[in-house]
Design an enzyme around this catalytic site. Structure first.
Site, PDB file in Angstrom:
ATOM      1  N   CYS A  22      -8.734 -26.428  60.643  1.00 33.80           N
ATOM      2  CA  CYS A  22      -7.399 -27.173  61.265  1.00 33.80           C
ATOM      3  C   CYS A  22      -6.267 -26.140  61.969  1.00 33.80           C
ATOM      4  O   CYS A  22      -6.805 -26.157  62.996  1.00 33.80           O
ATOM      5  CB  CYS A  22      -6.596 -27.881  60.675  1.00 33.80           C
ATOM      6  SG  CYS A  22      -4.478 -28.128  61.539  1.00 33.80           S
ATOM      7  N   HIS A  54      -5.355 -31.431  54.310  1.00 38.00           N
ATOM      8  CA  HIS A  54      -6.135 -32.083  55.260  1.00 38.00           C
ATOM      9  C   HIS A  54      -7.731 -30.899  56.311  1.00 38.00           C
ATOM     10  O   HIS A  54      -7.903 -31.104  56.480  1.00 38.00           O
ATOM     11  CB  HIS A  54      -5.418 -32.892  56.540  1.00 38.00           C
ATOM     12  CG  HIS A  54      -4.312 -31.587  57.006  1.00 38.00           C
ATOM     13  ND1 HIS A  54      -3.610 -31.235  56.336  1.00 38.00           N
ATOM     14  CD2 HIS A  54      -4.365 -30.733  58.428  1.00 38.00           C
ATOM     15  CE1 HIS A  54      -2.764 -29.913  57.413  1.00 38.00           C
ATOM     16  NE2 HIS A  54      -3.873 -29.835  58.678  1.00 38.00           N
ATOM     17  N   HIS A  62       6.510 -30.359  55.679  1.00 39.34           N
ATOM     18  CA  HIS A  62       7.105 -31.205  56.606  1.00 39.34           C
ATOM     19  C   HIS A  62       7.425 -32.299  55.989  1.00 39.34           C
ATOM     20  O   HIS A  62       7.889 -32.889  56.221  1.00 39.34           O
ATOM     21  CB  HIS A  62       7.032 -31.424  58.252  1.00 39.34           C
ATOM     22  CG  HIS A  62       6.689 -29.950  58.976  1.00 39.34           C
ATOM     23  ND1 HIS A  62       7.608 -29.163  59.213  1.00 39.34           N
ATOM     24  CD2 HIS A  62       5.930 -29.991  60.328  1.00 39.34           C
ATOM     25  CE1 HIS A  62       7.552 -27.823  60.388  1.00 39.34           C
ATOM     26  NE2 HIS A  62       6.592 -28.398  60.945  1.00 39.34           N
ATOM     27  N   SER A  68       1.710 -28.556  58.036  1.00 41.51           N
ATOM     28  CA  SER A  68       2.371 -29.771  58.779  1.00 41.51           C
ATOM     29  C   SER A  68       2.830 -30.188  57.137  1.00 41.51           C
ATOM     30  O   SER A  68       3.745 -31.632  56.761  1.00 41.51           O
ATOM     31  CB  SER A  68       1.154 -30.045  59.038  1.00 41.51           C
ATOM     32  OG  SER A  68       0.926 -30.236  60.512  1.00 41.51           O
ATOM     33  N   CYS A  84      -1.299 -26.269  55.224  1.00 36.92           N
ATOM     34  CA  CYS A  84      -0.399 -26.342  56.233  1.00 36.92           C
ATOM     35  C   CYS A  84       0.791 -26.617  57.422  1.00 36.92           C
ATOM     36  O   CYS A  84       1.689 -27.151  56.380  1.00 36.92           O
ATOM     37  CB  CYS A  84      -1.424 -27.020  57.431  1.00 36.92           C
ATOM     38  SG  CYS A  84      -0.710 -27.139  59.768  1.00 36.92           S
TER      39      CYS A  84
HETATM   40  N1  LIG Z   1      -0.846 -29.620  66.717  1.00 36.59           N
HETATM   41  C1  LIG Z   1      -1.534 -29.074  66.040  1.00 36.59           C
HETATM   42  O1  LIG Z   1      -2.744 -30.227  66.069  1.00 36.59           O
HETATM   43  C2  LIG Z   1      -1.045 -28.707  65.016  1.00 36.59           C
HETATM   44  C3  LIG Z   1      -2.127 -28.839  63.590  1.00 36.59           C
HETATM   45  C4  LIG Z   1      -1.664 -28.153  62.547  1.00 36.59           C
HETATM   46  C5  LIG Z   1      -0.370 -27.497  62.098  1.00 36.59           C
HETATM   47  N2  LIG Z   1       0.387 -28.197  63.169  1.00 36.59           N
HETATM   48  C6  LIG Z   1       2.217 -27.392  63.112  1.00 36.59           C
HETATM   49  O2  LIG Z   1       2.213 -26.429  63.465  1.00 36.59           O
HETATM   50  C7  LIG Z   1       3.613 -25.928  63.488  1.00 36.59           C
HETATM   51  C8  LIG Z   1       3.182 -24.930  62.819  1.00 36.59           C
HETATM   52  O3  LIG Z   1       2.384 -24.360  61.666  1.00 36.59           O
HETATM   53  P1  LIG Z   1       1.676 -23.153  60.557  1.00 36.59           P
HETATM   54  O4  LIG Z   1       0.796 -23.825  59.481  1.00 36.59           O
HETATM   55  O5  LIG Z   1       1.474 -21.995  61.398  1.00 36.59           O
HETATM   56  O6  LIG Z   1       3.214 -23.480  59.847  1.00 36.59           O
HETATM   57  P2  LIG Z   1       3.981 -21.958  58.946  1.00 36.59           P
HETATM   58  O7  LIG Z   1       4.225 -22.406  57.903  1.00 36.59           O
HETATM   59  O8  LIG Z   1       2.455 -21.076  58.424  1.00 36.59           O
HETATM   60  O9  LIG Z   1       4.707 -21.115  59.691  1.00 36.59           O
HETATM   61  C9  LIG Z   1       5.323 -21.905  60.537  1.00 36.59           C
HETATM   62  C10 LIG Z   1       6.885 -20.525  61.081  1.00 36.59           C
HETATM   63  O10 LIG Z   1       8.247 -20.026  61.730  1.00 36.59           O
HETATM   64  C11 LIG Z   1       8.887 -19.994  61.202  1.00 36.59           C
HETATM   65  N3  LIG Z   1      10.234 -20.816  61.523  1.00 36.59           N
HETATM   66  C12 LIG Z   1      11.153 -21.254  60.592  1.00 36.59           C
HETATM   67  N4  LIG Z   1      12.273 -21.235  61.311  1.00 36.59           N
HETATM   68  C13 LIG Z   1      12.140 -20.952  62.549  1.00 36.59           C
HETATM   69  C14 LIG Z   1      13.081 -20.298  63.284  1.00 36.59           C
HETATM   70  N5  LIG Z   1      14.094 -21.363  63.889  1.00 36.59           N
HETATM   71  N6  LIG Z   1      12.777 -19.225  64.295  1.00 36.59           N
HETATM   72  C15 LIG Z   1      11.898 -18.561  64.313  1.00 36.59           C
HETATM   73  N7  LIG Z   1      10.928 -18.684  63.247  1.00 36.59           N
HETATM   74  C16 LIG Z   1      11.123 -19.760  61.916  1.00 36.59           C
HETATM   75  C17 LIG Z   1       8.182 -19.247  59.279  1.00 36.59           C
HETATM   76  O11 LIG Z   1       8.829 -17.609  59.002  1.00 36.59           O
HETATM   77  C18 LIG Z   1       6.614 -19.594  59.803  1.00 36.59           C
HETATM   78  O12 LIG Z   1       6.236 -17.960  59.808  1.00 36.59           O
HETATM   79  C19 LIG Z   1       4.022 -26.830  62.167  1.00 36.59           C
HETATM   80  O13 LIG Z   1       4.755 -27.733  62.650  1.00 36.59           O
HETATM   81  C20 LIG Z   1       2.791 -27.808  61.546  1.00 36.59           C
HETATM   82  O14 LIG Z   1       2.961 -29.423  61.349  1.00 36.59           O
HETATM   83  C21 LIG Z   1       0.409 -28.686  64.598  1.00 36.59           C
HETATM   84 ZN   LIG Z   2      -3.291 -28.183  59.789  1.00 31.62          ZN
END
Ligand SMILES: NC(=O)c1ccc[n+]([C@@H]2O[C@H](COP(=O)([O-])OP(=O)(O)OC[C@H]3O[C@@H](n4cnc5c(N)ncnc54)[C@H](O)[C@@H]3O)[C@@H](O)[C@H]2O)c1
Ligand SMILES: [Zn+2]
Ligand SMILES: [Zn+2]
Length: 370
Positions: A182, A75, A59, A56, A54
Site C-alpha cells: 500500500c 491492510h 483515521h 488510513s 498506515c
Molecule cells: N490514496 C490512497 O490510495 C491512499 C493509500 C494509503 C494511504 N492514504 C492516505 O494518505 C495519507 C497519509 O498516509 P500515511 O500512511 O503517510 O500517514 P502518516 O500518519 O504516516 O503521515 C501523515 C503525516 O502528516 C503530518 N501532518 C498531520 N497534520 C498536518 C498538518 N496540519 N500540516 C502538516 N503536516 C501534517 C503528520 O505529522 C504525518 O507526518 C492518509 O490520509 C491516508 O489515509 C491514501
Molecule cells: Zn494504506
C-alpha cells in the site's frame, strides 16, 4: 527456488490464533484469540508474516473514517498461502503473497479500462467490512468480527478473495515487502503514474508520513530538481532530508499561510503538489501552491468522510489540474508483483519506508510511533 513450508493439518478447519481487534474508536487495539474460518470458493487463507500500518488506520481509530467495528485492521501485509478454496487458480499453498487493499477482478468496467484501477469489487471507499457474500471469516468471544478492506492483516491468519491476493517472487523477504502492498505504490505511483513528474521540475509534498516517503522517491526517480516537504512534525522533517527532500517547511513556523510561502519560494507556484495528510486545509494549500497555469495537484490523503472542498472553479479554468489517485493507479494484481521484482533488483528503495520493526504484541506502540 525454495518453497515455503506448509502443513496440511489446518486445511478445512477453523484456525485459532491471535489477532488485534479494534472494538471501538479512540481505544487501543486488543490482542485476542480469534477463530479464522477456512476459505470458501474463490478465497485464500493466508498466514500473515508481516504487516505495515498506515495513516488510513489512524483515521479509522480517531473516528474520521468510520468502518464497521469490531474489526481486525491492517491492510498492507505479506504472508504465505495456507490453503485455498474451490476454484482458486492464481495461488497455491506455500506461495508468497501480498494482501491488496484494492482488488483486481479483471472483469469489471474499471479493471477492463486501460487506466482504471478502482475495481468495482473494492471495499475501501465506503467499507462494509464483509466478504462479497456478506459474511465474515473471523469470530472472537462468540461475536463475528469485520474485516478491513477485505484484507485484515493484524492477525496471524486472514482470509481474502483471490482477486485481492498478489503472488510475488519466492525469494522476496516477507518481513520487508509488506510496504509494497500500500504505502509505497500509493506514493510512488502518485508521482510517476498520476502526476507524471517531469525532469527538472519542482514538487511539493504535504505530509511526511509513510506515503510521502514514497512520493519523494517517485519524484526523485522522475528527475525532479527540487522537492519541498511540509510537515508539522520536526522529527519527520529531519528524516525527509535524508530521502531527498531539498527544502523542509513547518507551517507552524510561519505567520502566513503555507501556500503563500511556497508560491514565494518558487516564483509562480510549483509544477506538482501532493497532499498526503488527509485534511481539507492542507488539500486547499496543496492546490493553491501549484502553478496557476500548468500546475498539477494530486490528492492522496483521505479527508474526513463527508467533508467538502471549497473550490474556486476559475483556478481550474486557468489551467491547473486537480486529481486524485488510489494505490498510485497501479492495477494491483498485475503491477504490484512487478514492483516487488524492481525491489529485488534494487531498482526501488522500498526499505526506506520502514522506520521500526515491532513484534505483533506491541501493535499499540506502533500506532503511537505513527
Ligand atoms: N490514496 C490512497 O490510495 C491512499 C493509500 C494509503 C494511504 N492514504 C492516505 O494518505 C495519507 C497519509 O498516509 P500515511 O500512511 O503517510 O500517514 P502518516 O500518519 O504516516 O503521515 C501523515 C503525516 O502528516 C503530518 N501532518 C498531520 N497534520 C498536518 C498538518 N496540519 N500540516 C502538516 N503536516 C501534517 C503528520 O505529522 C504525518 O507526518 C492518509 O490520509 C491516508 O489515509 C491514501
Ligand atoms: Zn494504506
Ligand atoms: Zn474489477
Amino acid at each position: 527456488m525454495k518453497q515455503a513450508k506448509f502443513s496440511m493439518e489446518t486445511v478445512g478447519k477453523v484456525i485459532t490464533c491471535r489477532a488485534a481487534i479494534a472494538w471501538t474508536i479512540n481505544a487501543p487495539l486488543c490482542i485476542e484469540e480469534v477463530g479464522v474460518d477456512p476459505p470458501k470458493a474463490g478465497e485464500v487463507r493466508i498466514k500473515v508474516i508481516s504487516s505495515g500500518i498506515c495513516g488510513s488506520e489512524n483515521h479509522i481509530l480517531d473516528g474520521t473514517f468510520p468502518v464497521p467495528l469490531p474489526a481486525i485492521l491492517g491492510h498492507k501485509g505479506a504472508g504465505v498461502v495456507e490453503s485455498i478454496g474451490e476454484g482458486v487458480s492464481s495461488v497455491k499453498p506455500g506461495d508468497k503473497v501480498l494482501t491488496l487493499p484494492i482488488p483486481q477482478c479483471r472483469k469489471c468496467d474499471s479493471c477492463l479500462h486501460a487506466k482504471g484501477n478502482c475495481c468495482l469489487k473494492e471495499d475501501a471507499i465506503s467499507p462494509v467490512g464483509l466478504m462479497l457474500d456478506g459474511t465474515t471469516r473471523f469470530t472472537c468471544r462468540g461475536r463475528k468480527v469485520h474485516n478491513l478492506f477485505r484484507t485484515s492483516t493484524l492477525t496471524e491468519y486472514t482470509v481474502m478473495h483471490e482477486i485481492s491476493v498478489a503472488k510475488i517472487d519466492d525469494a522476496a523477504p516477507l518481513e520487508k515487502v509488506c510496504v509494497l502492498a500500500c504505502g509505497f505504490p500509493t506514493g510512488y505511483g502518485a508521482a510517476v503514474n498520476t502526476a507524471q513528474v517531469t525532469p527538472g521540475s519542482t514538487c511539493v509534498v504535504f505530509g511526511l508520513g509513510g506515503v510521502r516517503s514514497a512520493v519523494v522517491l517517485g519524484c526523485r526517480a522522475a528527475g525532479a530538481a527540487r522537492i519541498i516537504g511540509i510537515d508539522i512534525n520536526e522529527g519527520k522533517l529531519a528524516r525527509a532530508k535524508a530521502l531527498g527532500v531539498t527544502d523542509c517547511l513547518n507551517p507552524q513556523n510561519f505567520t502566513k499561510p503555507i501556500q503563500q510561502v511556497v508560491v514565494e519560494m518558487t516564483g509562480l507556484g510549483a509544477d506538482f503538489t501532493f497532499e498526503a495528510i488527509g485534511t481539507i486545509e492542507m488539500t486547499v494549500a496543496a492546490l493553491e501552491s501549484c502553478n496557476l497555469s500548468y500546475g498539477v495537484c494530486v490528492i492522496l490523503g483521505v479527508s474526513p468522510v463527508k467533508s467538502h472542498l471549497p473550490l474556486d472553479p476559475l483556478k481550474l479554468v486557468s489551467g491547473q489540474t486537480l486529481k486524485g489517485c488510489l494505490l498510485g493507479e497501479y492495477k494491483s494484481r498485475d503491477q504490484i508483483p512487478l514492483l516487488v521484482d524492481d525491489y529485488m533488483k534494487k531498482k526501488i528503495d522500498a526499505e526506506s519506508l520502514i522506520t521500526h520493526n515491532l513484534p505483533f504484541v506491541k501493535i499499540n506502540e506502533g500506532f503511537e510511533l505513527l
